[in-house]
Design a protein around this motif. Structure first.
Motif, PDB file in Angstrom:
ATOM      1  N   MET A   1     -12.490  18.096  -5.179  1.00  0.00           N
ATOM      2  CA  MET A   1     -13.205  19.229  -4.591  1.00  0.00           C
ATOM      3  C   MET A   1     -12.698  20.531  -5.188  1.00  0.00           C
ATOM      4  SD  MET A   1     -13.399  20.442  -0.608  1.00  0.00           S
ATOM      5  CE  MET A   1     -14.883  19.643  -0.162  1.00  0.00           C
ATOM      6  N   ARG A   2     -13.603  21.361  -5.625  1.00  0.00           N
ATOM      7  CA  ARG A   2     -13.212  22.657  -6.172  1.00  0.00           C
ATOM      8  C   ARG A   2     -12.787  23.587  -5.047  1.00  0.00           C
ATOM      9  NH1 ARG A   2     -12.634  22.231 -11.681  1.00  0.00           N
ATOM     10  NH2 ARG A   2     -14.218  20.806 -12.458  1.00  0.00           N
ATOM     11  N   ARG A   3     -11.828  24.475  -5.350  1.00  0.00           N
ATOM     12  CA  ARG A   3     -11.277  25.320  -4.289  1.00  0.00           C
ATOM     13  C   ARG A   3     -12.335  26.236  -3.695  1.00  0.00           C
ATOM     14  NH1 ARG A   3      -7.642  29.930  -7.287  1.00  0.00           N
ATOM     15  NH2 ARG A   3      -9.006  30.301  -9.037  1.00  0.00           N
ATOM     16  N   ALA A  12     -16.526  19.007   5.630  1.00  0.00           N
ATOM     17  CA  ALA A  12     -17.478  18.064   5.043  1.00  0.00           C
ATOM     18  C   ALA A  12     -16.818  17.011   4.179  1.00  0.00           C
ATOM     19  CB  ALA A  12     -18.507  18.835   4.225  1.00  0.00           C
ATOM     20  N   ALA A  13     -15.772  17.340   3.465  1.00  0.00           N
ATOM     21  CA  ALA A  13     -15.189  16.390   2.522  1.00  0.00           C
ATOM     22  C   ALA A  13     -13.816  15.916   2.954  1.00  0.00           C
ATOM     23  CB  ALA A  13     -15.108  17.022   1.141  1.00  0.00           C
ATOM     24  N   SER A  14     -13.500  15.963   4.220  1.00  0.00           N
ATOM     25  CA  SER A  14     -12.174  15.602   4.675  1.00  0.00           C
ATOM     26  C   SER A  14     -12.214  14.413   5.620  1.00  0.00           C
ATOM     27  CB  SER A  14     -11.502  16.796   5.366  1.00  0.00           C
ATOM     28  OG  SER A  14     -12.269  17.225   6.460  1.00  0.00           O
ATOM     29  N   THR A  15     -11.053  13.848   5.860  1.00  0.00           N
ATOM     30  CA  THR A  15     -10.904  12.729   6.765  1.00  0.00           C
ATOM     31  C   THR A  15     -10.398  13.253   8.105  1.00  0.00           C
ATOM     32  OG1 THR A  15     -10.367  11.212   4.975  1.00  0.00           O
ATOM     33  CG2 THR A  15      -9.638  10.587   7.162  1.00  0.00           C
ATOM     34  N   GLY A 282      -2.704  19.527  -2.089  1.00  0.00           N
ATOM     35  CA  GLY A 282      -3.059  18.775  -0.896  1.00  0.00           C
ATOM     36  C   GLY A 282      -3.084  19.676   0.324  1.00  0.00           C
ATOM     37  N   ARG A 283      -4.059  19.427   1.205  1.00  0.00           N
ATOM     38  CA  ARG A 283      -4.132  20.172   2.458  1.00  0.00           C
ATOM     39  C   ARG A 283      -4.353  19.193   3.608  1.00  0.00           C
ATOM     40  NH1 ARG A 283      -7.668  25.503   4.341  1.00  0.00           N
ATOM     41  NH2 ARG A 283      -7.308  25.189   6.575  1.00  0.00           N
ATOM     42  N   ILE A 284      -3.468  19.241   4.593  1.00  0.00           N
ATOM     43  CA  ILE A 284      -3.609  18.456   5.816  1.00  0.00           C
ATOM     44  C   ILE A 284      -3.604  19.425   6.989  1.00  0.00           C
ATOM     45  CG2 ILE A 284      -2.773  16.484   7.135  1.00  0.00           C
ATOM     46  CD1 ILE A 284      -3.175  15.740   4.257  1.00  0.00           C
ATOM     47  N   ASP A 285      -4.643  19.372   7.823  1.00  0.00           N
ATOM     48  CA  ASP A 285      -4.732  20.210   9.016  1.00  0.00           C
ATOM     49  C   ASP A 285      -4.491  19.363  10.253  1.00  0.00           C
ATOM     50  OD1 ASP A 285      -5.709  23.031   8.215  1.00  0.00           O
ATOM     51  OD2 ASP A 285      -6.985  21.687   7.039  1.00  0.00           O
ATOM     52  N   VAL A 299      -7.556  16.788   2.715  1.00  0.00           N
ATOM     53  CA  VAL A 299      -8.345  16.827   1.492  1.00  0.00           C
ATOM     54  C   VAL A 299      -7.456  17.282   0.344  1.00  0.00           C
ATOM     55  CG1 VAL A 299      -9.078  19.227   1.754  1.00  0.00           C
ATOM     56  CG2 VAL A 299     -10.579  17.627   0.571  1.00  0.00           C
ATOM     57  N   SER A 300      -7.822  16.890  -0.866  1.00  0.00           N
ATOM     58  CA  SER A 300      -7.169  17.408  -2.072  1.00  0.00           C
ATOM     59  C   SER A 300      -8.072  18.443  -2.715  1.00  0.00           C
ATOM     60  CB  SER A 300      -6.884  16.272  -3.063  1.00  0.00           C
ATOM     61  OG  SER A 300      -5.932  15.375  -2.527  1.00  0.00           O
ATOM     62  N   ILE A 301      -7.513  19.581  -3.080  1.00  0.00           N
ATOM     63  CA  ILE A 301      -8.276  20.687  -3.628  1.00  0.00           C
ATOM     64  C   ILE A 301      -7.921  20.841  -5.107  1.00  0.00           C
ATOM     65  CG2 ILE A 301      -8.904  23.096  -3.304  1.00  0.00           C
ATOM     66  CD1 ILE A 301      -7.170  22.927  -0.660  1.00  0.00           C
ATOM     67  N   THR A 302      -8.921  20.883  -5.961  1.00  0.00           N
ATOM     68  CA  THR A 302      -8.677  21.132  -7.374  1.00  0.00           C
ATOM     69  C   THR A 302      -8.327  22.602  -7.584  1.00  0.00           C
ATOM     70  OG1 THR A 302     -10.240  19.418  -7.994  1.00  0.00           O
ATOM     71  CG2 THR A 302      -9.638  20.991  -9.702  1.00  0.00           C
TER      72      THR A 302
END
Length: 303
Positions: A1-3, A12-15, A282-285, A299-302
């Motif tokens: 995913m682009r930043r 939308a693109a996260s778990t 990497g981002r975890i909320d 999600v992982s952010i490019t």
């Protein structure tokens, strides 16, 4: 995913994973607390973006871009922590010339909170690692490397506890076996302890004695191996009781979102790793309700 896409649409693109039976919408409605954990691994001295001519990673990465992304996320949520899972050193002429000084200085400017130690962080020996410690404003965490008989004694902690918006977050570090990866003359009298046993000790202490609400492992063991006896992040997740998030490194595994494993208590554990070379962040909320039950999305952010 682009930043750019990420900043406009994170969900939308996260778990979304319930770690205490609470969904994201419930957290929002209750005004629950929100903690963001950002992470990197195996950056390997990649300070600049990849050149436009690169066959796989053209124009990706770079510390300046990561700094801007981290700043934007911190502005969005001040309750943010930033971690690294090791192998900070080795991979570009910056390390050959500065010996790790530039890497530690830049991580300090980005306000990293902690990093564990990877095998390549010994590439200039324990003496070379010690020489760079004054340039680090972040903690070096490793619970299964015993540095008692080396010059690094007293400069590495097994764990660190962070209090963020009333949430206690315990973070411990684990490193891979050095024998066969690093020559003895570099790590000298550093003693490698069984990471699986140490993890159980660390999480018990953080959960039962320190009463942490969230427990994070910074691991440089590797994501997964065919050998079922070899310590790795997936095996660690399935054989622990209280660890909620494993931030991994070493195998350069590119995960788009965290892997979910089930621990000994039957609870979900997030395992994440964002490749290598600073290409991804990497981002975890984590979202906590009034009883500190948590759910998470990642999600992982490019970069």
């Amino acid at each position: 995913m682009r930043r750019r896409d990420f900043l406009t649409n994170t969900v939308a693109a996260s778990t979304l994973v319930g770690l205490g039976g609470l969904g994201l919408s419930s957290c929002s409605n209750l005004g629950g607390k929100h903690i963001t954990i950002l992470h990197t691994n195996d950056v390997h001295s990649h300070i600049d973006p990849f050149p436009s001519s690169h066959s796989r990673y053209a124009n990706l990465g770079g510390v300046a871009r990561r700094a801007s992304l981290v700043e934007n996320i911190r502005n969005e949520n001040p309750n943010t922590l930033l971690f690294d899972a090791g192998d900070i050193f080795q991979g570009t002429p910056y390390f050959n010339f500065y010996g790790g000084e530039l890497e530690f200085k830049l991580m300090s400017k980005l306000k990293y909170d902690a990093s564990t130690i990877g095998n390549h962080d010994f590439d200039n020996g324990v003496d070379g690692l010690l020489a760079q410690v004054p340039h680090a404003t972040f903690e070096l965490l490793s619970a299964n490397y015993d540095f008692s008989n080396t010059v690094m004694d007293g400069f590495v902690k097994p764990f660190k506890i962070y209090s963020v918006d009333g949430i206690k977050i315990g973070v411990y570090g684990l490193g891979i076996a050095l024998d066969g990866l690093v020559t003895k003359r570099l790590y000298k009298e550093t003693v490698y302890l069984d990471p699986m046993e140490i993890a159980l000790d660390m999480e018990r202490k953080l959960k039962e004695e320190e009463q942490c609400d969230l427990i994070v492992c910074l691991s440089h063991l590797g994501y997964d191996y065919e050998n079922p006896e070899r310590p790795c992040d997936t095996r660690l997740a399935q054989n622990t009781y209280h660890t909620n998030l494993i931030i991994g490194g070493h195998t350069h595994t590119f995960l788009d979102k965290p892997d979910v494993r089930i621990n000994k208590n039957g609870d979900s554990v997030l395992v994440n790793q964002v490749g290598a070379y600073g290409i991804n962040l990497g981002r975890i909320d984590f979202y906590f309700d009034a009883k500190k039950n948590a759910s998470a999305q990642g999600v992982s952010i490019t970069v």
